[in-house]
Motif scaffolding. Structure first.
Motif, PDB file in Angstrom:
ATOM      1  N   SER A  40      91.667 108.900 -15.273  1.00 40.69           N
ATOM      2  CA  SER A  40      90.604 109.905 -15.376  1.00 40.69           C
ATOM      3  C   SER A  40      89.423 109.312 -16.123  1.00 40.69           C
ATOM      4  CB  SER A  40      91.109 111.148 -16.113  1.00 40.69           C
ATOM      5  OG  SER A  40      92.122 111.788 -15.373  1.00 40.69           O
ATOM      6  N   PHE A  41      88.226 109.663 -15.699  1.00 44.12           N
ATOM      7  CA  PHE A  41      87.011 109.130 -16.305  1.00 44.12           C
ATOM      8  C   PHE A  41      86.049 110.264 -16.637  1.00 44.12           C
ATOM      9  CE2 PHE A  41      88.679 105.872 -13.467  1.00 44.12           C
ATOM     10  CZ  PHE A  41      88.700 104.751 -14.286  1.00 44.12           C
ATOM     11  N   ASP A  42      85.454 110.163 -17.808  1.00 42.78           N
ATOM     12  CA  ASP A  42      84.373 111.097 -18.154  1.00 42.78           C
ATOM     13  C   ASP A  42      83.116 110.626 -17.431  1.00 42.78           C
ATOM     14  OD1 ASP A  42      85.984 112.576 -19.879  1.00 42.78           O
ATOM     15  OD2 ASP A  42      85.533 111.278 -21.581  1.00 42.78           O
ATOM     16  N   ILE A  43      82.442 111.565 -16.776  1.00 49.60           N
ATOM     17  CA  ILE A  43      81.237 111.220 -16.030  1.00 49.60           C
ATOM     18  C   ILE A  43      80.060 112.023 -16.566  1.00 49.60           C
ATOM     19  CG2 ILE A  43      82.409 110.482 -13.925  1.00 49.60           C
ATOM     20  CD1 ILE A  43      81.983 113.252 -12.772  1.00 49.60           C
ATOM     21  N   LYS A  44      78.866 111.580 -16.217  1.00 50.81           N
ATOM     22  CA  LYS A  44      77.643 112.190 -16.738  1.00 50.81           C
ATOM     23  C   LYS A  44      77.510 113.639 -16.267  1.00 50.81           C
ATOM     24  CE  LYS A  44      72.627 111.366 -16.954  1.00 50.81           C
ATOM     25  NZ  LYS A  44      71.541 110.470 -16.494  1.00 50.81           N
ATOM     26  N   LYS A  45      77.164 114.505 -17.191  1.00 49.19           N
ATOM     27  CA  LYS A  45      76.979 115.922 -16.853  1.00 49.19           C
ATOM     28  C   LYS A  45      75.743 116.097 -15.975  1.00 49.19           C
ATOM     29  CE  LYS A  45      76.513 120.501 -18.974  1.00 49.19           C
ATOM     30  NZ  LYS A  45      76.442 121.271 -20.257  1.00 49.19           N
ATOM     31  N   CYS A  46      75.881 116.933 -14.955  1.00 47.00           N
ATOM     32  CA  CYS A  46      74.768 117.201 -14.045  1.00 47.00           C
ATOM     33  C   CYS A  46      73.837 118.252 -14.653  1.00 47.00           C
ATOM     34  CB  CYS A  46      75.290 117.722 -12.701  1.00 47.00           C
ATOM     35  SG  CYS A  46      76.304 116.547 -11.798  1.00 47.00           S
ATOM     36  N   GLU A  47      72.551 118.119 -14.359  1.00 41.08           N
ATOM     37  CA  GLU A  47      71.606 119.179 -14.710  1.00 41.08           C
ATOM     38  C   GLU A  47      71.667 120.246 -13.624  1.00 41.08           C
ATOM     39  OE1 GLU A  47      67.634 118.117 -16.038  1.00 41.08           O
ATOM     40  OE2 GLU A  47      68.295 116.024 -16.243  1.00 41.08           O
ATOM     41  N   LEU A  48      71.591 121.515 -14.033  1.00 42.09           N
ATOM     42  CA  LEU A  48      71.781 122.621 -13.103  1.00 42.09           C
ATOM     43  C   LEU A  48      70.537 123.493 -12.998  1.00 42.09           C
ATOM     44  CD1 LEU A  48      75.358 123.799 -14.247  1.00 42.09           C
ATOM     45  CD2 LEU A  48      74.777 122.069 -12.525  1.00 42.09           C
ATOM     46  N   HIS A  49      70.376 124.098 -11.843  1.00 37.24           N
ATOM     47  CA  HIS A  49      69.302 125.055 -11.592  1.00 37.24           C
ATOM     48  C   HIS A  49      69.908 126.273 -10.896  1.00 37.24           C
ATOM     49  CE1 HIS A  49      65.510 126.797 -10.318  1.00 37.24           C
ATOM     50  NE2 HIS A  49      65.854 126.687  -9.048  1.00 37.24           N
ATOM     51  N   ARG A  50      69.767 127.443 -11.515  1.00 36.12           N
ATOM     52  CA  ARG A  50      70.295 128.695 -10.979  1.00 36.12           C
ATOM     53  C   ARG A  50      71.800 128.656 -10.735  1.00 36.12           C
ATOM     54  NH1 ARG A  50      66.876 132.730  -9.131  1.00 36.12           N
ATOM     55  NH2 ARG A  50      64.634 132.234  -9.165  1.00 36.12           N
ATOM     56  N   LEU A  51      72.504 127.920 -11.559  1.00 34.60           N
ATOM     57  CA  LEU A  51      73.962 127.863 -11.493  1.00 34.60           C
ATOM     58  C   LEU A  51      74.532 128.055 -12.900  1.00 34.60           C
ATOM     59  CD1 LEU A  51      74.493 124.765  -9.152  1.00 34.60           C
ATOM     60  CD2 LEU A  51      75.179 127.109  -8.607  1.00 34.60           C
ATOM     61  N   GLU A  52      75.570 128.860 -13.019  1.00 35.15           N
ATOM     62  CA  GLU A  52      76.200 129.061 -14.328  1.00 35.15           C
ATOM     63  C   GLU A  52      77.159 127.926 -14.660  1.00 35.15           C
ATOM     64  OE1 GLU A  52      77.989 132.892 -14.554  1.00 35.15           O
ATOM     65  OE2 GLU A  52      76.101 133.979 -14.246  1.00 35.15           O
ATOM     66  N   GLU A  53      77.772 127.362 -13.651  1.00 39.39           N
ATOM     67  CA  GLU A  53      78.644 126.209 -13.867  1.00 39.39           C
ATOM     68  C   GLU A  53      78.422 125.201 -12.756  1.00 39.39           C
ATOM     69  OE1 GLU A  53      82.677 127.473 -13.831  1.00 39.39           O
ATOM     70  OE2 GLU A  53      82.648 128.150 -11.756  1.00 39.39           O
ATOM     71  N   GLY A  54      78.735 123.938 -13.073  1.00 41.88           N
ATOM     72  CA  GLY A  54      78.466 122.877 -12.110  1.00 41.88           C
ATOM     73  C   GLY A  54      79.689 122.037 -11.826  1.00 41.88           C
ATOM     74  N   PRO A  55      79.485 120.850 -11.299  1.00 41.79           N
ATOM     75  CA  PRO A  55      80.600 119.948 -10.981  1.00 41.79           C
ATOM     76  C   PRO A  55      81.388 119.557 -12.222  1.00 41.79           C
ATOM     77  CG  PRO A  55      78.562 119.215  -9.941  1.00 41.79           C
ATOM     78  CD  PRO A  55      78.192 120.301 -10.894  1.00 41.79           C
TER      79      PRO A  55
END
Length: 395
Positions: A40-55
């Motif tokens: 398992s790898f920690d990956i960069k958090k995505c920036e979100l627009h009009r979403l409460e949760e993301g990938p």
């Protein structure tokens, strides 16, 4: 006596050789067993627009997946470098837009969707043609205009197609409304499939893209609109061409995600999230993949008049998608250096064999020029360059 000694010597030599082979087999089996099968790898958090949760911010990678991703991306890289060489030798002519540096985008997208899902892109299409299942041999032969090419030598760099892959489109931004149309077909047929419609930052200001956004949102089409932001539209930086460089927010009323496009795992997880979102009937989603191309816009652009060689080298050294994946696998004991080297040697051979075919395969004859205008029609006459020249089209 001399013959007897020679015979005994050979027997001992063969015996030692077989022991060595056995030892190598044991060592190989042992090292294979010692490989980490999954990590398992920690990956960069995505920036979100009009979403409460993301990938997900964690990605699970199996050893088999890692080797497959590495092989695919390295093949894309080597294929593009070979295309560069063939172009400089004047064997490939015309337009030629190379994809090296952006391999994580094509690989991550393919890993995150199903083979039955649909994809359409712009003219930087060689990588996607490969991930959609076309061989290197057919791609290079298409670039050299030969009969064995994926489009019979009549499409060239910008016009390659495969099952569920609609090109390769030469008109800037024109593939986006077509992608929305494919998504409409998916919705109409109720097949639970999605369409990925790709465009570059240079096309992001096209009016037809916003028209497509509007219709897709109105009809809740299962379409993933993806802007591959490689920082330059031809030779113009995004800061000079766009009043807003937040391309993932350009859909306004459509949710958006900004993703590290140099990390294949980030792209894969984001695409999985987006595909699930579309399949759930929530409508379209806009994604921005931050990436970088090493070559110029096309082979006619040296690529160093609007950016420095040092900038390119810095991206190569810090963010190269292939190197990043390789280091992850090596540092987590998911592969060995020798194994990676063997894959590299195999890929070089595949590329060289494909290049030889692309050079030696014959060009299509003139009487095939007008074939395949229609998919399933009786033969028809086609006017040539003047009213007295008649050609025939066969489906």
């Amino acid at each position: 006596m001399q013959n007897m000694l020679t015979l005994i010597s050979n027997v001992f030599r063969l015996g030692n050789a077989s022991k060595n082979v056995g030892a190598r087999m044991v060592a190989s089996t042992r090292s294979f067993a010692d490989f980490t099968p999954q990590a398992s790898f920690d990956i960069k958090k995505c920036e979100l627009h009009r979403l409460e949760e993301g990938p997900s911010e964690t990605a699970v990678l199996t050893r088999e997946q890692g080797l497959q991703y590495y092989r695919t991306m390295q093949t894309m890289r080597r294929m593009e470098l070979k295309a560069d060489q063939l172009y400089k030798q004047k064997i490939i002519r015309g337009f030629c837009h190379l994809y090296d540096g952006q391999e994580a985008c094509a690989m991550g997208i393919e890993a995150g969707i199903n083979p039955t899902d649909h994809l359409i892109t712009a003219y930087r299409a060689h990588g996607y043609t490969f991930t959609r299942g076309v061989s290197v041999r057919e791609i290079l032969a298409e670039l050299t205009g030969r009969r064995g090419g994926v489009a019979k030598g009549k499409g060239g760099s910008m016009h390659m197609y495969a099952k569920h892959f609609y090109g390769g489109n030469g008109i800037v931004g024109a593939q986006v409304p077509l992608g929305a149309g494919v998504a409409l077909a998916c919705q109409y047929q109720g097949n639970n499939q999605v369409c990925v419609a790709l465009y570059g930052d240079g096309a992001a200001n096209q009016g037809q893209i916003f028209e497509s956004f509007n219709m897709a949102a109105l009809w809740k089409l299962p379409c993933i609109f993806i802007c591959e932001n490689n920082k330059f539209g031809m030779g113009t930086s995004v800061e000079r061409s766009s009043a807003s460089t937040d391309y993932f927010k350009r859909g306004d009323y459509i949710p958006g995600i900004k993703v590290d496009g140099m990390d294949v795992l980030c792209v894969r997880e984001a695409i999985k999230f987006a595909a699930d979102y579309c399949r759930a009937g929530k409508g379209p989603i806009v994604m921005e993949l931050e990436t970088y191309r090493y070559h110029g816009h096309s082979m006619s652009d040296p690529g160093v008049s609007y950016r420095s060689r040092e900038e390119i080298q810095e991206v190569r050294s810090k963010s190269d998608p292939i190197t990043m994946l390789k280091e992850r696998m090596l540092s987590n004991n998911m592969a060995s250096v020798e194994e990676i080297k063997e894959i590299d040697v195999e890929i070089r051979k595949v590329i060289e064999d494909a290049a030889q075919f692309a050079i030696s395969d014959p060009e299509p004859p003139l009487d095939e020029l007008c074939n395949h205008i229609f998919a399933n029609n009786p033969p028809m006459e086609v006017r040539g360059t003047n009213p007295w020249v008649k050609l025939k089209s066969v489906s």
